[in-house]
Design an enzyme around this catalytic site. Structure first.
Site, PDB file in Angstrom:
ATOM      1  N   LYS A 191     -25.301   9.902  11.197  1.00 29.55           N
ATOM      2  CA  LYS A 191     -25.048   8.514  10.794  1.00 29.55           C
ATOM      3  C   LYS A 191     -26.346   7.731  10.842  1.00 29.55           C
ATOM      4  O   LYS A 191     -27.169   7.920  11.756  1.00 29.55           O
ATOM      5  CB  LYS A 191     -24.057   7.872  11.762  1.00 29.55           C
ATOM      6  CG  LYS A 191     -23.396   6.633  11.230  1.00 29.55           C
ATOM      7  CD  LYS A 191     -22.216   6.980  10.340  1.00 29.55           C
ATOM      8  CE  LYS A 191     -21.613   5.773   9.686  1.00 29.55           C
ATOM      9  NZ  LYS A 191     -20.441   6.110   8.873  1.00 29.55           N
ATOM     10  N   GLY A 231      -5.746  -2.872   0.659  1.00 21.14           N
ATOM     11  CA  GLY A 231      -7.085  -2.972   0.073  1.00 21.14           C
ATOM     12  C   GLY A 231      -7.319  -1.809  -0.867  1.00 21.14           C
ATOM     13  O   GLY A 231      -6.377  -1.314  -1.513  1.00 21.14           O
ATOM     14  N   VAL A 285      -7.953   1.402  -0.430  1.00 23.26           N
ATOM     15  CA  VAL A 285      -7.171   2.612  -0.138  1.00 23.26           C
ATOM     16  C   VAL A 285      -5.674   2.304  -0.094  1.00 23.26           C
ATOM     17  O   VAL A 285      -4.868   3.018  -0.693  1.00 23.26           O
ATOM     18  CB  VAL A 285      -7.609   3.235   1.213  1.00 23.26           C
ATOM     19  CG1 VAL A 285      -6.736   4.440   1.543  1.00 23.26           C
ATOM     20  CG2 VAL A 285      -9.077   3.641   1.166  1.00 23.26           C
ATOM     21  N   GLY A 306      -2.178  -3.250   5.246  1.00 18.05           N
ATOM     22  CA  GLY A 306      -3.460  -3.293   4.539  1.00 18.05           C
ATOM     23  C   GLY A 306      -3.333  -2.739   3.131  1.00 18.05           C
ATOM     24  O   GLY A 306      -3.100  -1.543   2.947  1.00 18.05           O
TER      25      GLY A 306
HETATM   26  P1  NAD Z   1     -10.631  -2.633   2.199  1.00 14.04           P
HETATM   27  O1  NAD Z   1     -11.503  -3.632   2.850  1.00 14.04           O
HETATM   28  O2  NAD Z   1     -10.653  -2.481   0.719  1.00 14.04           O
HETATM   29  O3  NAD Z   1      -9.099  -2.894   2.603  1.00 14.04           O
HETATM   30  C1  NAD Z   1      -8.684  -3.275   3.871  1.00 14.04           C
HETATM   31  C2  NAD Z   1      -7.495  -4.220   3.681  1.00 14.04           C
HETATM   32  O4  NAD Z   1      -6.923  -4.503   4.966  1.00 14.04           O
HETATM   33  C3  NAD Z   1      -7.898  -5.568   3.063  1.00 14.04           C
HETATM   34  O5  NAD Z   1      -7.012  -5.884   2.005  1.00 14.04           O
HETATM   35  C4  NAD Z   1      -7.757  -6.538   4.234  1.00 14.04           C
HETATM   36  O6  NAD Z   1      -7.409  -7.847   3.824  1.00 14.04           O
HETATM   37  C5  NAD Z   1      -6.640  -5.888   5.029  1.00 14.04           C
HETATM   38  N1  NAD Z   1      -6.554  -6.275   6.443  1.00 14.04           N
HETATM   39  C6  NAD Z   1      -7.555  -6.537   7.324  1.00 14.04           C
HETATM   40  N2  NAD Z   1      -7.047  -6.827   8.533  1.00 14.04           N
HETATM   41  C7  NAD Z   1      -5.703  -6.728   8.426  1.00 14.04           C
HETATM   42  C8  NAD Z   1      -4.631  -6.895   9.336  1.00 14.04           C
HETATM   43  N3  NAD Z   1      -4.834  -7.222  10.608  1.00 14.04           N
HETATM   44  N4  NAD Z   1      -3.358  -6.706   8.877  1.00 14.04           N
HETATM   45  C9  NAD Z   1      -3.128  -6.375   7.594  1.00 14.04           C
HETATM   46  N5  NAD Z   1      -4.107  -6.216   6.686  1.00 14.04           N
HETATM   47  C10 NAD Z   1      -5.377  -6.387   7.098  1.00 14.04           C
HETATM   48  O7  NAD Z   1     -10.974  -1.244   2.917  1.00 14.04           O
HETATM   49  P2  NAD Z   1     -10.563   0.228   2.444  1.00 14.04           P
HETATM   50  O8  NAD Z   1     -11.729   0.857   1.780  1.00 14.04           O
HETATM   51  O9  NAD Z   1      -9.250   0.183   1.751  1.00 14.04           O
HETATM   52  O10 NAD Z   1     -10.397   0.945   3.847  1.00 14.04           O
HETATM   53  C11 NAD Z   1      -9.247   0.750   4.643  1.00 14.04           C
HETATM   54  C12 NAD Z   1      -9.367   1.556   5.927  1.00 14.04           C
HETATM   55  O11 NAD Z   1      -9.505   2.931   5.613  1.00 14.04           O
HETATM   56  C13 NAD Z   1     -10.596   1.210   6.787  1.00 14.04           C
HETATM   57  O12 NAD Z   1     -10.257   1.382   8.141  1.00 14.04           O
HETATM   58  C14 NAD Z   1     -11.608   2.260   6.379  1.00 14.04           C
HETATM   59  O13 NAD Z   1     -12.556   2.487   7.395  1.00 14.04           O
HETATM   60  C15 NAD Z   1     -10.705   3.448   6.190  1.00 14.04           C
HETATM   61  N6  NAD Z   1     -11.258   4.480   5.300  1.00 14.04           N
HETATM   62  C16 NAD Z   1     -11.596   4.160   4.018  1.00 14.04           C
HETATM   63  C17 NAD Z   1     -12.097   5.157   3.163  1.00 14.04           C
HETATM   64  C18 NAD Z   1     -12.444   4.851   1.735  1.00 14.04           C
HETATM   65  O14 NAD Z   1     -12.586   5.789   0.955  1.00 14.04           O
HETATM   66  N7  NAD Z   1     -12.562   3.594   1.337  1.00 14.04           N
HETATM   67  C19 NAD Z   1     -12.268   6.464   3.648  1.00 14.04           C
HETATM   68  C20 NAD Z   1     -11.896   6.764   4.963  1.00 14.04           C
HETATM   69  C21 NAD Z   1     -11.385   5.756   5.768  1.00 14.04           C
END
Ligand code: NAD
Length: 343
Positions: free
Chosen positions: A81, A177, A179, A175
């Site tokens: 990292k 977002g 994913v 959430g």
């Molecule tokens: P993102 O920022 O696009 O989406 C996160 C969503 O969660 C947002 O819509 C945000 O408003 C919402 N949120 C935040 N706090 C909240 C709460 N307390 N209650 C409800 N909703 C809440 O991020 P992402 O890329 O979709 O990633 C989501 C999770 O998955 C993260 O923990 C990330 O580390 C993990 N992850 C993502 C990937 C990837 O490919 N993007 C890969 C592995 C793990």
């Protein structure tokens, strides 16, 4: 330079590199946890910390996490990292400086985007080293936005945990977002009922276009559903929420879902089946690694489709050996790394 070998999060890391450039106003750490299975893969986080020490804690913990995630995904990659904790005004020059440090490791570390980093940053790094992924995708090759692959891996895992059929099953999604919304689309297409909560009203609202009902953010884990799927931030499974979870299964993409080690045992005690986060959310890192490894989208698809099989093996090992699923996953990884060491 900070003393990392006596740090509480030190876990036999192979090497930790400190980069300081006073002229640029730039400071970074690259932690190589393990290269036993291949080059240490893991993104570059750009973050401001209260104390420099916290940047080291993150670098040590996150690089170890990457070893486990990459090994579980059966990628030919170890874990590492990058953490940039001081960024000068000339951002492009700072990223090039980071690229030089990556280049000096001679391929033992491969970087990519993480929190705070952009595609433009990766372009700057790529001017100094070829050990970088996360650049825009080229025709037929893997690359680009990893989140659809993460959604797919979680979707397939939920499907496997529900014995193949999603029709009329209820999934509580925390959430929506990148994913979470991608996951909702896949679930809705298979006839699942969705209940969604998101602190961002616009993100919650777009889920209603898929027929989702909305729940308050502080209630979503209490919704009676077949699966509770955390896709927001980490540490959502803790002493406060676990007694209130009303679904028999937890399976989602959020990183570091268990607040503490004991929370894994708390879930077992309540009879909740927990799909370990790093087992099911590997789709993104599979896509990023494939870009570096020069693999095709078809190869990424095959690797992501193997996630549910791994998950079921982890759960079976946990049952057979009386451990929590996250401990069974860690054990399988440690065995794999030890076997590679012997070979
Ligand atoms: P993102 O920022 O696009 O989406 C996160 C969503 O969660 C947002 O819509 C945000 O408003 C919402 N949120 C935040 N706090 C909240 C709460 N307390 N209650 C409800 N909703 C809440 O991020 P992402 O890329 O979709 O990633 C989501 C999770 O998955 C993260 O923990 C990330 O580390 C993990 N992850 C993502 C990937 C990837 O490919 N993007 C890969 C592995 C793990």
């Amino acid at each position: 330079m900070m003393d990392y070998r006596s740090h509480a999060s030190f876990d036999g890391h192979e090497e930790v590199v400190f980069v300081n450039d006073g002229r640029l106003g730039f400071s970074a750490i690259i932690a190589l946890h393990s290269t036993a299975l291949g080059p240490a893969g893991g993104g570059c986080r750009i973050w401001r910390y209260g104390k420099d020490e916290e940047a080291l804690t993150d670098a040590l913990r996150l690089s170890r996490g990457m070893t486990y995630k990459n090994a579980m995904a059966e990628l030919p990659m170890g874990g590492g990292k990058g953490v940039i904790y001081r960024m000068g005004v000339d951002r492009a020059a700072c990223m090039e400086r980071f690229g030089e440090a990556v280049e000096q490791l001679g391929g033992r570390y491969v970087t990519a985007e993480d929190v705070g980093a952009t595609v433009d940053d990766m372009r700057s790094i790529a001017r100094r080293t070829s050990y970088v992924a996360g650049l825009p995708k080229e025709d037929g090759r893997a690359g680009g936005d990893p989140s659809p692959w993460t959604s797919l891996g979680v979707f397939l895992s939920i499907q496997a945990l529900l014995d193949g059929s999603l029709r009329d099953r209820t999934i509580a999604v925390q959430g929506a977002g990148a994913v979470g919304f991608g996951l909702c689309k896949l679930l809705a297409a298979e006839g699942a009922r969705l209940i969604v909560a998101d602190v961002n009203a616009a993100n919650a609202e777009r889920a209603t276009s898929l027929g989702a009902a909305l729940a308050p953010v502080d209630q979503i884990h209490r919704v009676k559903a077949d699966v509770f799927s955390p896709n927001a931030l980490g540490a959502g499974l803790n002493a406060r929420t676990i007694p209130e979870i009303a679904s028999p299964i937890v399976c989602g993409a959020a990183n570091n879902q268990l607040e503490t080690e004991e929370d894994g045992a708390r879930l077992v005690a309540r009879g909740v089946v927990y799909a370990p986060d790093y087992v099911v959310n590997a789709g993104g890192i599979i896509n990023v690694s494939a870009e570096y490894l020069g693999e095709s989208e078809a190869q990424v698809d095959a690797r992501v489709r193997a996630i549910p099989r791994r998950l079921l093996r982890v759960l079976e090992t946990a049952r057979a050996e009386g451990m929590a699923p996250h401990q069974a996953a860690d054990r399988i990884v440690r065995d794999r790394i030890a076997a590679a060491g012997r070979a």
